[in-house]
Design an enzyme around this catalytic site. Structure first.
Site, PDB file in Angstrom:
ATOM      1  CG  HIS A   1     -10.364  -2.650  -3.432  1.00 22.20           C
ATOM      2  ND1 HIS A   1     -11.108  -1.780  -4.213  1.00 22.20           N
ATOM      3  CD2 HIS A   1      -9.120  -2.122  -3.346  1.00 22.20           C
ATOM      4  CE1 HIS A   1     -10.328  -0.771  -4.572  1.00 22.20           C
ATOM      5  NE2 HIS A   1      -9.122  -0.947  -4.068  1.00 22.20           N
TER       6      HIS A   1
ATOM      7  CE  LYS B   1     -11.280   0.093  -0.489  1.00 19.65           C
ATOM      8  NZ  LYS B   1     -10.408   0.835   0.432  1.00 19.65           N
TER       9      LYS B   1
HETATM   10  P1  NAD Z   1      -4.881  -2.599   7.455  1.00 17.02           P
HETATM   11  O1  NAD Z   1      -6.139  -2.772   8.245  1.00 17.02           O
HETATM   12  O2  NAD Z   1      -4.088  -3.816   7.051  1.00 17.02           O
HETATM   13  O3  NAD Z   1      -3.877  -1.613   8.244  1.00 17.02           O
HETATM   14  C1  NAD Z   1      -4.264  -0.533   9.029  1.00 17.02           C
HETATM   15  C2  NAD Z   1      -3.421  -0.598  10.306  1.00 17.02           C
HETATM   16  O4  NAD Z   1      -3.596   0.601  11.077  1.00 17.02           O
HETATM   17  C3  NAD Z   1      -3.795  -1.771  11.219  1.00 17.02           C
HETATM   18  O5  NAD Z   1      -2.634  -2.549  11.496  1.00 17.02           O
HETATM   19  C4  NAD Z   1      -4.298  -1.073  12.488  1.00 17.02           C
HETATM   20  O6  NAD Z   1      -3.992  -1.797  13.666  1.00 17.02           O
HETATM   21  C5  NAD Z   1      -3.515   0.225  12.421  1.00 17.02           C
HETATM   22  N1  NAD Z   1      -4.038   1.266  13.309  1.00 17.02           N
HETATM   23  C6  NAD Z   1      -5.330   1.568  13.598  1.00 17.02           C
HETATM   24  N2  NAD Z   1      -5.371   2.573  14.504  1.00 17.02           N
HETATM   25  C7  NAD Z   1      -4.095   2.888  14.791  1.00 17.02           C
HETATM   26  C8  NAD Z   1      -3.500   3.841  15.671  1.00 17.02           C
HETATM   27  N3  NAD Z   1      -4.241   4.661  16.433  1.00 17.02           N
HETATM   28  N4  NAD Z   1      -2.146   3.923  15.724  1.00 17.02           N
HETATM   29  C9  NAD Z   1      -1.377   3.111  14.962  1.00 17.02           C
HETATM   30  N5  NAD Z   1      -1.892   2.170  14.119  1.00 17.02           N
HETATM   31  C10 NAD Z   1      -3.237   2.076  14.042  1.00 17.02           C
HETATM   32  O7  NAD Z   1      -5.285  -1.757   6.173  1.00 17.02           O
HETATM   33  P2  NAD Z   1      -4.431  -1.453   4.854  1.00 17.02           P
HETATM   34  O8  NAD Z   1      -4.867  -2.365   3.753  1.00 17.02           O
HETATM   35  O9  NAD Z   1      -2.980  -1.331   5.172  1.00 17.02           O
HETATM   36  O10 NAD Z   1      -5.034  -0.024   4.472  1.00 17.02           O
HETATM   37  C11 NAD Z   1      -5.005   1.060   5.395  1.00 17.02           C
HETATM   38  C12 NAD Z   1      -5.732   2.248   4.794  1.00 17.02           C
HETATM   39  O11 NAD Z   1      -5.039   2.693   3.615  1.00 17.02           O
HETATM   40  C13 NAD Z   1      -7.166   1.953   4.321  1.00 17.02           C
HETATM   41  O12 NAD Z   1      -7.958   3.105   4.550  1.00 17.02           O
HETATM   42  C14 NAD Z   1      -7.017   1.670   2.838  1.00 17.02           C
HETATM   43  O13 NAD Z   1      -8.196   1.906   2.104  1.00 17.02           O
HETATM   44  C15 NAD Z   1      -5.941   2.679   2.504  1.00 17.02           C
HETATM   45  N6  NAD Z   1      -5.156   2.389   1.302  1.00 17.02           N
HETATM   46  C16 NAD Z   1      -4.828   3.468   0.547  1.00 17.02           C
HETATM   47  C17 NAD Z   1      -4.009   3.316  -0.563  1.00 17.02           C
HETATM   48  C18 NAD Z   1      -3.576   4.557  -1.319  1.00 17.02           C
HETATM   49  O14 NAD Z   1      -2.819   4.437  -2.307  1.00 17.02           O
HETATM   50  N7  NAD Z   1      -4.006   5.745  -0.888  1.00 17.02           N
HETATM   51  C19 NAD Z   1      -3.537   2.051  -0.936  1.00 17.02           C
HETATM   52  C20 NAD Z   1      -3.889   0.952  -0.128  1.00 17.02           C
HETATM   53  C21 NAD Z   1      -4.690   1.143   1.000  1.00 17.02           C
END
Ligand code: NAD
Length: 272
Positions: free
Chosen positions: A159, A163
């Site tokens: 990744h 991450k």
């Molecule tokens: P990222 O860090 O770019 O985004 C997460 C966002 O959540 C950030 O902007 C952060 O400020 C925000 N956040 C944190 N606390 C918050 C709150 N209380 N209220 C509102 N917003 C809040 O990360 P990302 O790459 O977008 O990934 C996010 C999560 O999704 C990770 O856990 C990642 O592993 C997961 N993910 C899952 C899949 C899937 O298919 N299930 C795919 C991609 C990423």
């Protein structure tokens, strides 16, 4: 009469996945963006969500007040952090809104809290929302069931450098599928981190390794290494749109389902 178009709140709208979801919802006639929530104090607050995400205006202001935004919403799609996801689980349960959870790195306590919320509303949680990976999980279980413990199972993932959790939620999902194929739980078979004099590999164990670097969207191999031959099942994601479209599909599927905890196997009709 046509089905009403559900209003969807994006939690973590400013994140990598959140921004992608804004674009997917903008282009979908099947749903509408009802709200976009960011961390308190984020510099997107008050801006148009579409413009903040780098596209045309969408007519929804970004908010840092999840309680206000959830009023009247049918769904919250949540790719945030474990702490935020547990908080959104409670709000979604109160609002009887479908909660689509993509967040990974959840602890056992986090999952227990989410399962409690699932008594009141539909919760769809998956470490990976793509069709390809969910198919890969099914194949992994089948191959693991067909091969005996002469074949060592390793899940190898890569990744991007940002991450924060390892192994990835997807790697754990694939490990769980491999263990299920062998009629066991992953917790009983999972090999620890290898560093230094580790001793020989445990027969029947399931190992994990994680690479982090650059802008890799997500790559997963499930390796079955046996005497004289190897099988490798591989999924490569090149575009986060697959996760965002999968999350939207889950959101639409969740309308009208009974409260409970579901995953993408249910959404994609792959169970059985
Ligand atoms: P990222 O860090 O770019 O985004 C997460 C966002 O959540 C950030 O902007 C952060 O400020 C925000 N956040 C944190 N606390 C918050 C709150 N209380 N209220 C509102 N917003 C809040 O990360 P990302 O790459 O977008 O990934 C996010 C999560 O999704 C990770 O856990 C990642 O592993 C997961 N993910 C899952 C899949 C899937 O298919 N299930 C795919 C991609 C990423």
């Amino acid at each position: 009469m046509s089905e009403p178009v559900p209003g969807i709140v994006i939690a973590g709208a400013a994140g990598r996945m959140g921004r992608r979801l804004i674009g997917v919802l903008r282009d979908s006639p099947a749903a509408r963006l009802a709200g976009a929530v960011v961390r308190p104090g984020h510099d997107w607050v008050g801006r148009d969500a579409g413009e903040a995400a780098g596209g045309p205006a969408i007519g929804v202001r970004v908010s840092d007040d999840p309680v206000a935004v959830m009023v009247g919403a049918q769904v919250v799609i949540d790719f945030t952090t474990p702490a935020a996801t547990v908080a959104f689980a409670e709000l979604a349960a109160q609002a009887r809104a479908v909660h689509v959870i993509g967040t990974t790195g959840l602890s056992g306590d986090d999952i227990a809290a989410i399962d409690r919320a699932a008594r009141h509303t539909v919760v769809i949680r998956a470490g990976n929302m793509s069709l390809g990976v969910n198919l890969l999980a099914q194949l992994t279980a089948r191959v693991a069931a067909a091969l005996d413990e002469d074949f060592d199972i390793e899940v190898i993932e890569a990744h991007h450098r940002h991450k924060v959790d390892a192994p990835s939620g997807t790697a754990l999902m694939l490990g769980e599928a491999a263990a299920r194929g062998r009629g066991r739980r992953l917790s009983a078979l999972r090999e620890g981190v290898r560093d230094g004099i580790t001793g020989a590999r445990a027969r029947g164990g399931i190992g994990f390794s994680a690479t982090r670097g650059g802008d890799i969207v997500g790559e997963h191999d499930v390796l079955f290494a046996g005497p004289g031959e190897r099988i490798v099942l591989r999924h490569v994601a090149t575009d986060r749109g697959i996760f965002a479209r999968g999350a939207l599909r889950a959101a639409l599927w969740g309308q009208g389902q009974k409260p409970g905890a579901y995953d993408m196997t249910d959404v994609l009709g792959l169970r059985g």
